[in-house]
Write a protein that holds these residues in place. Sequence first.
Motif, PDB file in Angstrom:
ATOM      1  N   LEU A 108     -84.727 -10.503 -17.692  1.00 37.91           N
ATOM      2  CA  LEU A 108     -83.289 -11.107 -17.760  1.00 37.91           C
ATOM      3  C   LEU A 108     -83.240 -11.199 -19.618  1.00 37.91           C
ATOM      4  O   LEU A 108     -84.051 -11.764 -20.232  1.00 37.91           O
ATOM      5  N   PRO A 109     -82.264 -10.584 -19.987  1.00 37.50           N
ATOM      6  CA  PRO A 109     -82.099 -10.329 -21.386  1.00 37.50           C
ATOM      7  C   PRO A 109     -82.069 -11.648 -22.354  1.00 37.50           C
ATOM      8  O   PRO A 109     -82.605 -11.897 -23.148  1.00 37.50           O
ATOM      9  N   GLU A 110     -81.342 -12.819 -21.713  1.00 32.27           N
ATOM     10  CA  GLU A 110     -81.276 -14.037 -22.504  1.00 32.27           C
ATOM     11  C   GLU A 110     -82.675 -14.771 -22.442  1.00 32.27           C
ATOM     12  O   GLU A 110     -82.905 -15.130 -23.456  1.00 32.27           O
ATOM     13  N   PHE A 111     -83.526 -14.337 -21.604  1.00 33.00           N
ATOM     14  CA  PHE A 111     -84.914 -14.983 -21.511  1.00 33.00           C
ATOM     15  C   PHE A 111     -85.472 -14.369 -22.496  1.00 33.00           C
ATOM     16  O   PHE A 111     -86.318 -14.739 -23.381  1.00 33.00           O
ATOM     17  N   GLN A 112     -85.515 -13.106 -22.570  1.00 35.51           N
ATOM     18  CA  GLN A 112     -86.202 -12.208 -23.226  1.00 35.51           C
ATOM     19  C   GLN A 112     -85.977 -12.481 -24.790  1.00 35.51           C
ATOM     20  O   GLN A 112     -86.767 -12.444 -25.744  1.00 35.51           O
ATOM     21  N   GLU A 113     -84.726 -12.649 -25.270  1.00 36.06           N
ATOM     22  CA  GLU A 113     -84.158 -13.083 -26.529  1.00 36.06           C
ATOM     23  C   GLU A 113     -85.133 -14.238 -27.066  1.00 36.06           C
ATOM     24  O   GLU A 113     -85.510 -14.353 -28.250  1.00 36.06           O
ATOM     25  N   ILE A 114     -84.971 -15.231 -26.201  1.00 39.86           N
ATOM     26  CA  ILE A 114     -85.701 -16.393 -26.636  1.00 39.86           C
ATOM     27  C   ILE A 114     -87.388 -16.163 -26.704  1.00 39.86           C
ATOM     28  O   ILE A 114     -87.849 -16.688 -27.811  1.00 39.86           O
ATOM     29  N   ILE A 115     -87.843 -15.468 -26.021  1.00 41.14           N
ATOM     30  CA  ILE A 115     -89.165 -15.190 -26.350  1.00 41.14           C
ATOM     31  C   ILE A 115     -89.587 -14.391 -27.587  1.00 41.14           C
ATOM     32  O   ILE A 115     -90.462 -14.685 -28.228  1.00 41.14           O
ATOM     33  N   PHE A 116     -88.641 -13.468 -27.636  1.00 42.78           N
ATOM     34  CA  PHE A 116     -88.689 -12.414 -28.916  1.00 42.78           C
ATOM     35  C   PHE A 116     -88.653 -13.284 -30.242  1.00 42.78           C
ATOM     36  O   PHE A 116     -89.570 -13.313 -31.205  1.00 42.78           O
ATOM     37  N   LYS A 117     -87.689 -14.230 -30.293  1.00 38.12           N
ATOM     38  CA  LYS A 117     -87.372 -15.125 -31.264  1.00 38.12           C
ATOM     39  C   LYS A 117     -89.050 -15.889 -31.483  1.00 38.12           C
ATOM     40  O   LYS A 117     -89.285 -16.227 -32.680  1.00 38.12           O
ATOM     41  N   ASN A 118     -89.476 -16.572 -30.389  1.00 37.62           N
ATOM     42  CA  ASN A 118     -90.413 -17.217 -30.619  1.00 37.62           C
ATOM     43  C   ASN A 118     -91.927 -16.682 -30.891  1.00 37.62           C
ATOM     44  O   ASN A 118     -92.622 -17.045 -31.663  1.00 37.62           O
ATOM     45  N   ALA A 132     -89.554 -24.853 -23.317  1.00 42.50           N
ATOM     46  CA  ALA A 132     -88.848 -25.767 -23.996  1.00 42.50           C
ATOM     47  C   ALA A 132     -87.358 -25.490 -23.928  1.00 42.50           C
ATOM     48  O   ALA A 132     -86.463 -26.309 -23.954  1.00 42.50           O
ATOM     49  N   GLU A 133     -87.109 -24.102 -24.129  1.00 46.36           N
ATOM     50  CA  GLU A 133     -85.907 -23.710 -24.705  1.00 46.36           C
ATOM     51  C   GLU A 133     -85.201 -22.792 -23.536  1.00 46.36           C
ATOM     52  O   GLU A 133     -84.250 -22.552 -23.716  1.00 46.36           O
ATOM     53  N   THR A 134     -85.687 -22.729 -22.395  1.00 43.17           N
ATOM     54  CA  THR A 134     -85.046 -21.817 -21.127  1.00 43.17           C
ATOM     55  C   THR A 134     -84.865 -22.685 -20.010  1.00 43.17           C
ATOM     56  O   THR A 134     -84.533 -22.121 -19.000  1.00 43.17           O
ATOM     57  N   GLY A 135     -84.918 -24.113 -20.170  1.00 41.75           N
ATOM     58  CA  GLY A 135     -84.718 -24.963 -18.934  1.00 41.75           C
ATOM     59  C   GLY A 135     -83.325 -24.807 -18.413  1.00 41.75           C
ATOM     60  O   GLY A 135     -83.077 -24.480 -17.120  1.00 41.75           O
ATOM     61  N   HIS A 136     -82.310 -24.380 -19.099  1.00 41.89           N
ATOM     62  CA  HIS A 136     -80.731 -24.261 -18.609  1.00 41.89           C
ATOM     63  C   HIS A 136     -80.905 -22.788 -17.884  1.00 41.89           C
ATOM     64  O   HIS A 136     -79.974 -22.836 -16.870  1.00 41.89           O
ATOM     65  N   LEU A 137     -81.682 -22.033 -18.039  1.00 41.86           N
ATOM     66  CA  LEU A 137     -81.547 -20.746 -17.534  1.00 41.86           C
ATOM     67  C   LEU A 137     -82.177 -20.746 -15.804  1.00 41.86           C
ATOM     68  O   LEU A 137     -82.191 -19.962 -15.134  1.00 41.86           O
ATOM     69  N   VAL A 138     -83.259 -21.921 -15.820  1.00 37.72           N
ATOM     70  CA  VAL A 138     -83.872 -22.206 -14.622  1.00 37.72           C
ATOM     71  C   VAL A 138     -82.730 -22.478 -13.810  1.00 37.72           C
ATOM     72  O   VAL A 138     -82.691 -21.874 -12.573  1.00 37.72           O
TER      73      VAL A 138
END
Length: 342
Positions: free
Chosen positions: A32-42, A248-254
Amino acid sequence: MKVHQFPGRVIEINQETFLYFGGTAYLGFPTLPEFQEIIFKNIQRWGTAYGSSRNANIQLSAYELGETFLANFIQSEAALTASSGMLAGKITIDFLSKSTDVFYHFPNVHPAIERKDSIPLLTENKLNPRILDHKKEKITIVTDAVPSFQTQAIDLKILDSIPSHKEITLVIDESHSIGILGKNGSGIYSSITNPNIKRKILVASLGKALGLTGGVIASDSNFIQEIKNYDTFVAAAGMNPAYVQTLAETGHLVQQQLQKLQDNLNYLAQDLQPNPKINFTTNYPSIYLDWDKSYDILLQNKIVITHFDYPSDQKTLNRIVISANHQKEDLDQLVQILNSFL
């Protein structure tokens, strides 16, 4: 089958494209691109790994953020991450062995929470007579939230028949329910209210629905603090901090992906014909096929499912997994083949 990229809704094998209904990426997070972007940032913030003890003098804020999120999500007093779901289970069982008189297990529990000296809880679908004796004991009962080859959460009502002089600790492996079952995907931990359970403990892999390599232990605050000070936990490196902060930053995607998954299951249910060879319910993304030829037939029709000999059972696992990322045309092709099994 050797593949050279992540198997999402399709899989490339020998330069041919197949539909993929295997694995455990229920919410579709790994691609999922939105999920990957958050991982890459972290990862840019926390690096690719942190090999120090969690009890060292340097404390990373990522752990507090992620574990607070998990406790709130699961609705437990506290939560603690580990480098894998297997380690979370093994640490928990090893720690409990120091205070448990007898371990009992439901059928076919995952090896993460299995003990060789454990006693079957059930004999002929009734409580083991051993647990009904008059001896005062501390007992630990272990179970998967969704037993292997099943599509519904475990029914724990039978525990109400255990006499009150047995002090019960329940360990439940939610690797295949957290993110999927319960309110907003929180799992079934918070719904367990059996009156004679003194302590309940959740262990789970986060690499299934939540898409991150790691594990979690959730329980009351006292138990989690004891695990934090336990030698095995102290000596082990923690879960990747970049991944913990991502939790902590992907709860909304769940919630977003869980709705997509439920829509897919409802769509599938519209046309899938009832069949005793097919174990399917509309609220769970795994479909189990009780027919030896099913795997070969699906493969001939360019559909790949999960297929291997499961360690806790004698029969071969033929499991179809529906993900949030599957498209309606994928489901149409799957249903067409499954209905031909009639």
